[in-house]
Design a protein around this motif. Structure first.
Motif, PDB file in Angstrom:
ATOM      1  N   GLU A  15       0.833  -1.214   0.000  1.00 48.35           N
ATOM      2  CA  GLU A  15       0.000   0.000   0.000  1.00 48.35           C
ATOM      3  C   GLU A  15       0.863   1.258   0.000  1.00 48.35           C
ATOM      4  O   GLU A  15       0.567   2.230  -0.693  1.00 48.35           O
ATOM      5  N   GLN A  16       1.953   1.224   0.775  1.00 46.85           N
ATOM      6  CA  GLN A  16       2.838   2.387   0.828  1.00 46.85           C
ATOM      7  C   GLN A  16       3.515   2.605  -0.523  1.00 46.85           C
ATOM      8  O   GLN A  16       3.624   3.740  -0.989  1.00 46.85           O
ATOM      9  N   LEU A  17       3.950   1.523  -1.155  1.00 45.36           N
ATOM     10  CA  LEU A  17       4.557   1.641  -2.478  1.00 45.36           C
ATOM     11  C   LEU A  17       3.565   2.237  -3.472  1.00 45.36           C
ATOM     12  O   LEU A  17       3.922   3.100  -4.274  1.00 45.36           O
ATOM     13  N   ALA A  18       2.315   1.805  -3.421  1.00 48.12           N
ATOM     14  CA  ALA A  18       1.286   2.341  -4.319  1.00 48.12           C
ATOM     15  C   ALA A  18       1.070   3.831  -4.075  1.00 48.12           C
ATOM     16  O   ALA A  18       0.902   4.606  -5.028  1.00 48.12           O
ATOM     17  N   CYS A  83      10.345  20.524   2.467  1.00 49.38           N
ATOM     18  CA  CYS A  83      11.595  19.813   2.230  1.00 49.38           C
ATOM     19  C   CYS A  83      11.290  18.320   2.081  1.00 49.38           C
ATOM     20  O   CYS A  83      10.177  17.870   2.362  1.00 49.38           O
ATOM     21  N   ILE A  84      12.275  17.581   1.623  1.00 51.93           N
ATOM     22  CA  ILE A  84      12.144  16.130   1.475  1.00 51.93           C
ATOM     23  C   ILE A  84      11.954  15.511   2.860  1.00 51.93           C
ATOM     24  O   ILE A  84      12.629  15.886   3.811  1.00 51.93           O
ATOM     25  N   ASN A  85      11.041  14.555   2.963  1.00 50.00           N
ATOM     26  CA  ASN A  85      10.886  13.779   4.193  1.00 50.00           C
ATOM     27  C   ASN A  85      11.930  12.662   4.104  1.00 50.00           C
ATOM     28  O   ASN A  85      11.718  11.652   3.433  1.00 50.00           O
ATOM     29  N   LYS A  86      13.063  12.867   4.745  1.00 51.43           N
ATOM     30  CA  LYS A  86      14.208  11.966   4.573  1.00 51.43           C
ATOM     31  C   LYS A  86      13.904  10.530   4.980  1.00 51.43           C
ATOM     32  O   LYS A  86      14.371   9.591   4.341  1.00 51.43           O
ATOM     33  N   ASP A  87      13.116  10.344   6.032  1.00 51.94           N
ATOM     34  CA  ASP A  87      12.786   8.984   6.462  1.00 51.94           C
ATOM     35  C   ASP A  87      11.975   8.259   5.395  1.00 51.94           C
ATOM     36  O   ASP A  87      12.286   7.127   5.014  1.00 51.94           O
ATOM     37  N   ASN A  88      10.924   8.904   4.904  1.00 51.59           N
ATOM     38  CA  ASN A  88      10.087   8.280   3.878  1.00 51.59           C
ATOM     39  C   ASN A  88      10.794   8.192   2.532  1.00 51.59           C
ATOM     40  O   ASN A  88      10.495   7.308   1.722  1.00 51.59           O
ATOM     41  N   LYS A  93      12.786   4.670  -1.655  1.00 58.35           N
ATOM     42  CA  LYS A  93      13.890   4.133  -2.436  1.00 58.35           C
ATOM     43  C   LYS A  93      14.009   2.621  -2.242  1.00 58.35           C
ATOM     44  O   LYS A  93      14.202   1.873  -3.201  1.00 58.35           O
ATOM     45  N   GLU A  94      13.878   2.159  -1.012  1.00 56.66           N
ATOM     46  CA  GLU A  94      13.977   0.733  -0.719  1.00 56.66           C
ATOM     47  C   GLU A  94      12.818  -0.045  -1.354  1.00 56.66           C
ATOM     48  O   GLU A  94      13.028  -1.082  -1.978  1.00 56.66           O
ATOM     49  N   LEU A  95      11.600   0.455  -1.193  1.00 54.11           N
ATOM     50  CA  LEU A  95      10.436  -0.236  -1.742  1.00 54.11           C
ATOM     51  C   LEU A  95      10.486  -0.298  -3.272  1.00 54.11           C
ATOM     52  O   LEU A  95      10.178  -1.326  -3.870  1.00 54.11           O
ATOM     53  N   LEU A  96      10.879   0.811  -3.894  1.00 55.54           N
ATOM     54  CA  LEU A  96      10.983   0.832  -5.355  1.00 55.54           C
ATOM     55  C   LEU A  96      12.093  -0.103  -5.826  1.00 55.54           C
ATOM     56  O   LEU A  96      11.942  -0.818  -6.824  1.00 55.54           O
ATOM     57  N   SER A  97      13.202  -0.115  -5.110  1.00 55.25           N
ATOM     58  CA  SER A  97      14.300  -0.995  -5.450  1.00 55.25           C
ATOM     59  C   SER A  97      13.879  -2.468  -5.350  1.00 55.25           C
ATOM     60  O   SER A  97      14.146  -3.265  -6.252  1.00 55.25           O
ATOM     61  N   GLN A  98      13.200  -2.823  -4.264  1.00 53.52           N
ATOM     62  CA  GLN A  98      12.703  -4.187  -4.089  1.00 53.52           C
ATOM     63  C   GLN A  98      11.734  -4.554  -5.199  1.00 53.52           C
ATOM     64  O   GLN A  98      11.761  -5.664  -5.728  1.00 53.52           O
TER      65      GLN A  98
END
Length: 101
Positions: A15-18, A83-88, A93-98
């Motif tokens: 859901e987060q990736l979507a 600004c960019i939410n660095k945590d998210n 990046k991790e979810l897209l990479s996976q």
């Protein structure tokens, strides 16, 4: 944790990736993220000077990015500093990479 939607089970990560993918589904939002990635923070007015769009259009794109959690806003009356939410950003990046691997 799994969540059932219309008899289909989705993991929280799915859901987060979507949500991230939907926010990335417009070229202006991608351009805004690229710009913000190279700035510590900026105001809506700064983006209006960079992108040839109305302030209301920029604001709508910022709202979508914020709702997805890719950026964050800090109220500095009467303006909001974004600004960019660095945590998210790391999670995205991790979810897209996976997903692509």
């Amino acid at each position: 944790m799994k969540r059932t939607i219309e008899h289909i089970e989705y993991h929280k990560d799915t859901e987060q990736l979507a949500r991230f993918a939907k926010a990335l589904g417009h070229p202006t939002r991608i351009a805004i993220l690229k710009y913000l990635k190279n700035q510590s923070c900026c105001f809506t007015g700064d983006l209006v000077e960079v992108f040839p769009l109305a302030q209301s259009t920029i604001s709508q794109h910022l709202k979508e990015l914020k709702n997805a959690g890719l950026i964050q806003g800090e109220l500095n009356p009467p303006k909001i500093k974004y600004c960019i939410n660095k945590d998210n950003w790391k999670v995205a990046k991790e979810l897209l990479s996976q997903f692509f691997n």
